[in-house]
Design an enzyme around this catalytic site. Structure first.
Site, short mmCIF file in Angstrom:
data_model
loop_
_atom_site.label_atom_id
_atom_site.label_comp_id
_atom_site.label_asym_id
_atom_site.label_seq_id
_atom_site.Cartn_x
_atom_site.Cartn_y
_atom_site.Cartn_z
N GLU A 23 22.10 105.20 5.03
CA GLU A 23 21.45 103.90 4.95
C GLU A 23 20.09 103.86 5.62
O GLU A 23 19.23 103.08 5.22
CB GLU A 23 22.35 102.81 5.56
CG GLU A 23 23.55 102.52 4.67
CD GLU A 23 24.08 101.14 4.87
OE1 GLU A 23 23.67 100.45 5.83
OE2 GLU A 23 24.93 100.72 4.06
N GLU B 75 14.45 97.01 3.53
CA GLU B 75 13.57 97.57 4.55
C GLU B 75 14.40 97.95 5.77
O GLU B 75 15.54 97.53 5.93
CB GLU B 75 12.47 96.59 4.94
CG GLU B 75 12.97 95.29 5.51
CD GLU B 75 11.82 94.36 5.89
OE1 GLU B 75 10.98 94.80 6.68
OE2 GLU B 75 11.78 93.23 5.41
N GLU C 82 27.28 106.99 7.20
CA GLU C 82 26.63 105.76 6.79
C GLU C 82 25.25 105.60 7.43
O GLU C 82 24.31 105.11 6.81
CB GLU C 82 27.51 104.55 7.11
CG GLU C 82 28.72 104.40 6.19
CD GLU C 82 28.33 103.94 4.78
OE1 GLU C 82 27.17 103.56 4.56
OE2 GLU C 82 29.21 103.97 3.91
N PRO D 115 40.31 85.95 10.12
CA PRO D 115 41.37 85.39 9.27
C PRO D 115 40.93 85.24 7.82
O PRO D 115 39.83 84.75 7.54
CB PRO D 115 41.63 84.01 9.91
CG PRO D 115 41.13 84.12 11.31
CD PRO D 115 39.97 85.08 11.25
N GLY E 9 26.07 100.61 8.02
CA GLY E 9 27.52 100.69 7.97
C GLY E 9 28.03 100.62 6.54
O GLY E 9 27.25 100.46 5.60
#
Ligand SMILES: [Zn+2]
Length: 214
Positions: free
Chosen positions: A135, A178, A131, A152, A115
């Protein structure tokens, strides 16, 4: 930047665990600082107007709202917006879940699903697919929206998708140490990078799915 040799179709993720080690070429920040401070929670540190370079000062712009950084020269109000991120929980061809181990702070050495931040003007779904490809090297099909997470005092809003690997080759980029596949029963819960990683995986495994708005 990429360190996988090729990405051919179709993918065959038959090995129980596919692990490739990488040397983290990127300089990492001291962990004692960055592990507690998200890089986008530093709104208090902005000092100058991005429009004219004038000094920012904190002012109450509207009653009931928090003080905002306001330019003392041109009056520009610097609204510090949330950061929109996407995550993709990918089921591989072997039915396991793909996680990557982070080579950067925050969360250095911890596991997370692929992500990252959404670029301005990029759709959420495009960012999620991008992504995943960047990745861990996999082409994915998005199957559903798991949930949206916000906390929050934290800048990121994380949109998490359920996906299936449909191609590519499991590999790593320069932000990962990895990549590995895990059975749902073997998720390293104590070694996850973020609260949203934990919450997203928990909801995914419980079967939570929403239709992806078109
Ligand atoms: Zn200004």
């Amino acid at each position: 930047m990429r360190r996988c040799e090729r990405a051919g179709l179709p993918v065959a993720l038959s090995r129980r665990t596919i692990v490739r080690r990488a040397i983290a070429r990127r300089t990492v920040a001291p962990r004692n600082l960055m592990s507690t401070l998200h890089p986008h929670d530093d709104s208090h540190s902005y000092r100058f107007c991005p429009r004219c370079g004038g000094p920012l000062e904190r002012r109450l712009v509207k009653a009931g709202e928090p003080e905002r950084p306001v330019c003392a020269r041109c009056g520009f109000i610097f609204y510090i917006d949330p950061k929109i991120a996407v995550g993709t929980i990918i089921q591989s061809a072997s039915g396991r879940l793909v996680l990557v181990r982070r080579a950067i702070e925050p969360g250095y050495g911890k596991w997370v699903f692929p992500g990252g931040y959404v670029d301005r003007g990029e759709t959420l779904t495009s960012a999620a697919v991008r992504e995943a490809r960047e990745e861990c090297g996999l082409e994915v099909r998005l199957d559903g929206l798991v949930n949206i997470y916000s906390y929050p005092g934290r800048a990121p809003v994380i949109v998490v998708y359920a996906a299936t690997a449909i191609g590519g080759m499991l590999c790593i980029d320069d932000e990962c140490l990895e990549t590995a596949e895990f059975d749902a029963a073997a998720i390293p819960w104590d070694g996850l990078a973020f609260r949203s990683t934990h919450d997203g995986l928990r909801d995914y495994i419980s079967g939570l799915r929403h239709i992806i708005p078109s």
